[in-house]
Design an enzyme around this catalytic site. Structure first.
Site, PDB file in Angstrom:
ATOM      1  N   LYS A 289      40.538  40.147  52.969  1.00 50.76           N
ATOM      2  CA  LYS A 289      40.352  40.937  51.744  1.00 50.76           C
ATOM      3  C   LYS A 289      38.872  40.855  51.362  1.00 50.76           C
ATOM      4  O   LYS A 289      38.404  39.852  50.831  1.00 50.76           O
ATOM      5  CB  LYS A 289      41.238  40.397  50.625  1.00 50.76           C
ATOM      6  CG  LYS A 289      41.221  41.246  49.364  1.00 50.76           C
ATOM      7  CD  LYS A 289      42.223  40.694  48.347  1.00 50.76           C
ATOM      8  CE  LYS A 289      42.274  41.589  47.110  1.00 50.76           C
ATOM      9  NZ  LYS A 289      40.971  41.618  46.400  1.00 50.76           N
TER      10      LYS A 289
ATOM     11  N   CYS B  23      12.657  22.562  18.974  1.00 48.81           N
ATOM     12  CA  CYS B  23      11.767  22.490  17.809  1.00 48.81           C
ATOM     13  C   CYS B  23      12.000  21.267  16.934  1.00 48.81           C
ATOM     14  O   CYS B  23      11.302  21.079  15.933  1.00 48.81           O
ATOM     15  CB  CYS B  23      11.902  23.755  16.972  1.00 48.81           C
ATOM     16  SG  CYS B  23      13.529  23.912  16.168  1.00 48.81           S
TER      17      CYS B  23
ATOM     18  N   CYS C 164      11.858  28.747  16.105  1.00 47.95           N
ATOM     19  CA  CYS C 164      12.142  27.852  17.233  1.00 47.95           C
ATOM     20  C   CYS C 164      11.622  28.488  18.524  1.00 47.95           C
ATOM     21  O   CYS C 164      12.011  29.612  18.868  1.00 47.95           O
ATOM     22  CB  CYS C 164      13.644  27.615  17.331  1.00 47.95           C
ATOM     23  SG  CYS C 164      14.160  26.716  18.810  1.00 47.95           S
TER      24      CYS C 164
ATOM     25  N   ASP D 107      12.566  50.055  64.498  1.00 48.89           N
ATOM     26  CA  ASP D 107      11.657  50.922  63.749  1.00 48.89           C
ATOM     27  C   ASP D 107      10.843  51.818  64.675  1.00 48.89           C
ATOM     28  O   ASP D 107      10.580  52.986  64.358  1.00 48.89           O
ATOM     29  CB  ASP D 107      10.711  50.079  62.886  1.00 48.89           C
ATOM     30  CG  ASP D 107      11.437  49.381  61.749  1.00 48.89           C
ATOM     31  OD1 ASP D 107      12.547  49.828  61.394  1.00 48.89           O
ATOM     32  OD2 ASP D 107      10.904  48.387  61.232  1.00 48.89           O
TER      33      ASP D 107
ATOM     34  N   CYS E  77      20.840  25.893  15.948  1.00 53.88           N
ATOM     35  CA  CYS E  77      19.527  25.694  15.346  1.00 53.88           C
ATOM     36  C   CYS E  77      19.233  26.907  14.475  1.00 53.88           C
ATOM     37  O   CYS E  77      19.305  28.046  14.950  1.00 53.88           O
ATOM     38  CB  CYS E  77      18.451  25.556  16.428  1.00 53.88           C
ATOM     39  SG  CYS E  77      16.760  25.537  15.774  1.00 53.88           S
TER      40      CYS E  77
ATOM     41  N   LEU F 284      47.147  46.590  44.836  1.00 56.18           N
ATOM     42  CA  LEU F 284      48.088  45.777  45.601  1.00 56.18           C
ATOM     43  C   LEU F 284      48.695  44.708  44.704  1.00 56.18           C
ATOM     44  O   LEU F 284      48.041  44.196  43.790  1.00 56.18           O
ATOM     45  CB  LEU F 284      47.383  45.102  46.785  1.00 56.18           C
ATOM     46  CG  LEU F 284      46.847  46.016  47.887  1.00 56.18           C
ATOM     47  CD1 LEU F 284      46.166  45.178  48.961  1.00 56.18           C
ATOM     48  CD2 LEU F 284      47.954  46.854  48.504  1.00 56.18           C
TER      49      LEU F 284
ATOM     50  N   ARG G  13      36.700  54.244  43.995  1.00 56.27           N
ATOM     51  CA  ARG G  13      38.129  54.206  43.692  1.00 56.27           C
ATOM     52  C   ARG G  13      38.406  54.713  42.279  1.00 56.27           C
ATOM     53  O   ARG G  13      39.360  55.440  42.043  1.00 56.27           O
ATOM     54  CB  ARG G  13      38.654  52.774  43.850  1.00 56.27           C
ATOM     55  CG  ARG G  13      40.133  52.644  43.513  1.00 56.27           C
ATOM     56  CD  ARG G  13      40.582  51.186  43.537  1.00 56.27           C
ATOM     57  NE  ARG G  13      42.003  51.092  43.283  1.00 56.27           N
ATOM     58  CZ  ARG G  13      42.570  51.170  42.082  1.00 56.27           C
ATOM     59  NH1 ARG G  13      41.821  51.340  41.011  1.00 56.27           N
ATOM     60  NH2 ARG G  13      43.882  51.079  41.945  1.00 56.27           N
TER      61      ARG G  13
END
Length: 652
Positions: free
Chosen positions: A109, A398, A418, A33, A413, A79, A130
């Protein structure tokens, strides 16, 4: 000074390459920096001596309007995949039948995003994704912020190269830690994080995240004779080349390389998902040619999903926003695909019954899609006296009775109050694809809900900065920022709000189709069943769900509360020329807006017929300036262009 500037450019570029290639820089961040700041100051003083490959060119504050399509001069092919030694042997036999002397280059890869870089006279001209292999997106400005991509080559040549852009594991952990702290949804894996970063419209975000690349292929004619020579030439030109590869004519040696790499995979500084095997000779590559989809001279071996055994210690049942109760197994911790896994989904009660999963079982665990840990099957020969897993009959949140509908695999539920469902609905409402309230993530929702500051989505718009500062860890600056994000979301187009309501079966696409047809939530709420069902792409299931929802007193009350709070209930994406106040105008946004995000302001302007541009010119109709507006505002004043503020935009 020119010599010192040249020296600094060479040093900083060298240190950047060391960081990305070896993940082991020879200088500290502080020293880097310091040198960087020295170069910045010198370039300010001597702008005529700025070098084209200066690292300062990478950092800027561009906010892009979007990404243009880019047609590749040379297509990027997929590929052929292989998943076994037998498939690799078949590939080898096919190659050797035509060219017995062929040898292969096997390389890692990389699990990243494929990119294409085009240089003209040695300067980076285009960086693109791509896409579908023929047409990608022009993301040049973002790729310029990736530090190990050369902006200027040491030779004035025309060149197009292909590679992978990825996010190192260490950077991924740092980014997710920051997102966790900010209450934002974490990225699922480094590849998703890299993809999200490269599609950022704010280039400062890209510059901040430490993306990196490996370059591996030259597109078009080349003077090199082999893939190995191509990689060597790339290194000399300043590209980052992965050093981990071998050359051999023996598939036994290639397979040994694959096995060695698989063992090292977790220790690498970046994610990989296989090994690519290419015929090394470029002349043989040309002779072998291509199929419609892939080169005949290459194959990609994909690693199988890693599997480990673990013991099921207990099972948690959690409630989602639609009431579905999902079982999750707590496991003895295991290392899986580079992370420690101690929990895995069991999907639903039917899956548990089918696999006969029990507490105390030894199970095989894997990562579905290399992302979500899941239980594959029980190791039955290690079962002792385990008893079948008890299936809950009441909601864990609940205590309401759970329902198992005949046409569903899930327990559900059906209590609309709830607590678990309410929290999940709040999280969904604030999510990116819904109201996109930045900073209102799961952690903050949990704190607000626990403090009884919010219970449903209307409560969000009653929050004040003072309310938010009551939460642990929320200071004035964070509270103000979140409050502004909440206020800004009021301007969203109605399809965002409709999706945010979380109505069953109504996804983001259905929300857009519905708003295109009815134009406001109030019109939709009053619409006939047949009118909804007749919309192409929807049907009776969605129509029934909507009519059921809007018939409830709670939904009717919520619409009134949201409208009273100032939320937009109309669709903004279908204004016609006759009712669009800014039709034909070219408008530029600059500076920081107080209440609207840049994307929200742009969306509103476009809905009113304006064309939003990224730079000021004689064709600009007006400029909307926020705080800290810079050169765009000055240029507008010089050209005598009308200038408006955010309040003017909000008044439209």
């Amino acid at each position: 000074m020119k010599e010192r500037m040249n020296e600094l450019v060479q040093l900083l570029n060298q240190y950047a390459r060391e960081y990305y290639t070896k993940d082991n820089p020879s200088v500290s961040d502080a020293e880097y920096d310091k040198l960087y700041r020295e170069l910045v100051e010198l370039e300010k003083e001597f702008p005529e001596d700025i070098l084209p490959n200066s690292p300062t060119h990478r950092v800027g504050d561009l906010v892009l309007d979007g990404f243009e399509k880019y047609r590749h001069e040379y297509p990027l092919f997929s590929l052929q995949d292989a998943f076994s030694r037998e498939e690799l042997d078949a590939f080898d036999r096919r190659i050797k039948a035509e060219f017995p002397q062929a040898d292969y280059l096997a390389e890692l890869k990389i699990d990243g995003l494929s990119i294409s870089l085009t240089y003209v006279n040695g300067r980076l001209r285009v960086g693109a994704t791509r896409g579908d292999g023929t047409v990608g997106e022009n993301i040049t400005e973002n790729l310029k912020r990736v530090r190990d991509i050369p902006l200027h080559l040491p030779e004035n040549i025309d060149l197009t190269v292909r590679g992978e852009c990825y996010l190192p594991k260490a950077s991924f952990k740092t980014i997710n830690a920051e997102r966790r702290e900010n209450g934002e949804t974490e990225f699922a894996n480094p590849r998703n994080a890299a993809a999200g970063t490269l599609r950022q419209l704010d280039t400062k975000v890209v510059a901040k995240r430490k993306l990196a690349t490996f370059i591996y292929q030259e597109a078009g004619p080349t003077a090199a004779s082999s893939q190995e020579a191509v990689l060597e030439s790339f290194a000399k030109l300043g590209f980052t080349v992965n050093p981990r590869h071998i050359i051999s004519s023996s598939m036994d040696a290639i397979w040994q390389f694959i096995e060695d790499v698989a063992k090292e995979r977790a220790e690498l500084a970046y994610d990989i998902d296989g090994v690519v095997i290419k015929v090394n000779s470029l002349a043989l590559q040309e002779a072998l040619g291509f199929t419609v989809k892939a080169p005949r001279w290459a194959i990609a071996y994909k690693f199988p999903a890693e599997e480990k055994t673990a013991e099921i210690l207990s099972v948690d049942w959690t409630v989602g926003r639609t009431g579905v109760v999902t079982p999750t197994a707590n496991l003895t911790p295991v290392q899986l695909a580079g992370t420690t896994v101690s929990r895995a989904t069991l999907h639903n009660v039917d899956y548990i019954a089918e696999k006969d999963i029990r507490i105390g079982d030894i199970v095989v665990v894997y990562k579905a899609g290399d992302i979500i840990p899941a239980v594959l099957h029980v190791v039955e020969n290690k079962r002792d006296q385990q008893v079948p897993l008890p299936i809950p009959t009441v909601c864990p949140s609940c205590q309401s009775e759970l329902i198992h509908f005949e046409d569903e695999v899930a327990l559900r539920c059906v209590n609309p109050r709830c607590p678990a469902q309410l929290k999940e609905k709040l999280i969904h409402f604030a999510s990116r694809d819904a109201m996109n309230i930045i900073g209102l993530g799961p952690a903050i929702v949990e704190k607000l809900f626990t403090a009884e500051l919010i219970c449903d989505v209307a409560d969000i718009y009653q929050l004040t900065p003072e309310n938010l500062m009551q939460l642990e860890g929320i200071k004035e600056k964070s509270a103000t920022k979140l409050y502004k994000a909440i206020q800004a979301s009021k301007a969203n187009s109605a399809e965002k709000l409709l999706f945010g309501l979380g109505i069953r079966h109504v996804g983001s696409k259905a929300s857009r189709l519905l708003m295109e047809r009815f134009e406001s939530l109030e019109q939709l709420a009053a619409a006939d069943f047949d009118d909804i069902a007749a919309i192409d792409g929807l049907g009776i299931v969605i129509a029934e769900s909507l009519k059921t929802y809007f018939a409830t007193a709670g939904a009717q009350k919520l619409l009134i509360e949201l409208k009273t709070a100032g939320l937009n209930l109309t669709y903004l994406g279908k204004k016609t020329a006759s009712d669009a106040a800014l039709t034909g105008m070219t408008i530029v946004l600059t500076g920081k807006l107080a209440n609207l995000t840049r994307s929200q302001a742009k969306e509103k302007l476009q809905s009113l017929g304006a064309n939003v541009a990224g730079s000021v010119s004689k064709k600009t109709s007006l400029v909307i300036a926020g705080s800290d507006a810079g050169s765009k505002l000055e240029k507008a004043k010089t050209l005598g262009i009308e200038i408006k503020d955010e309040a003017w935009l909000e008044s439209l």
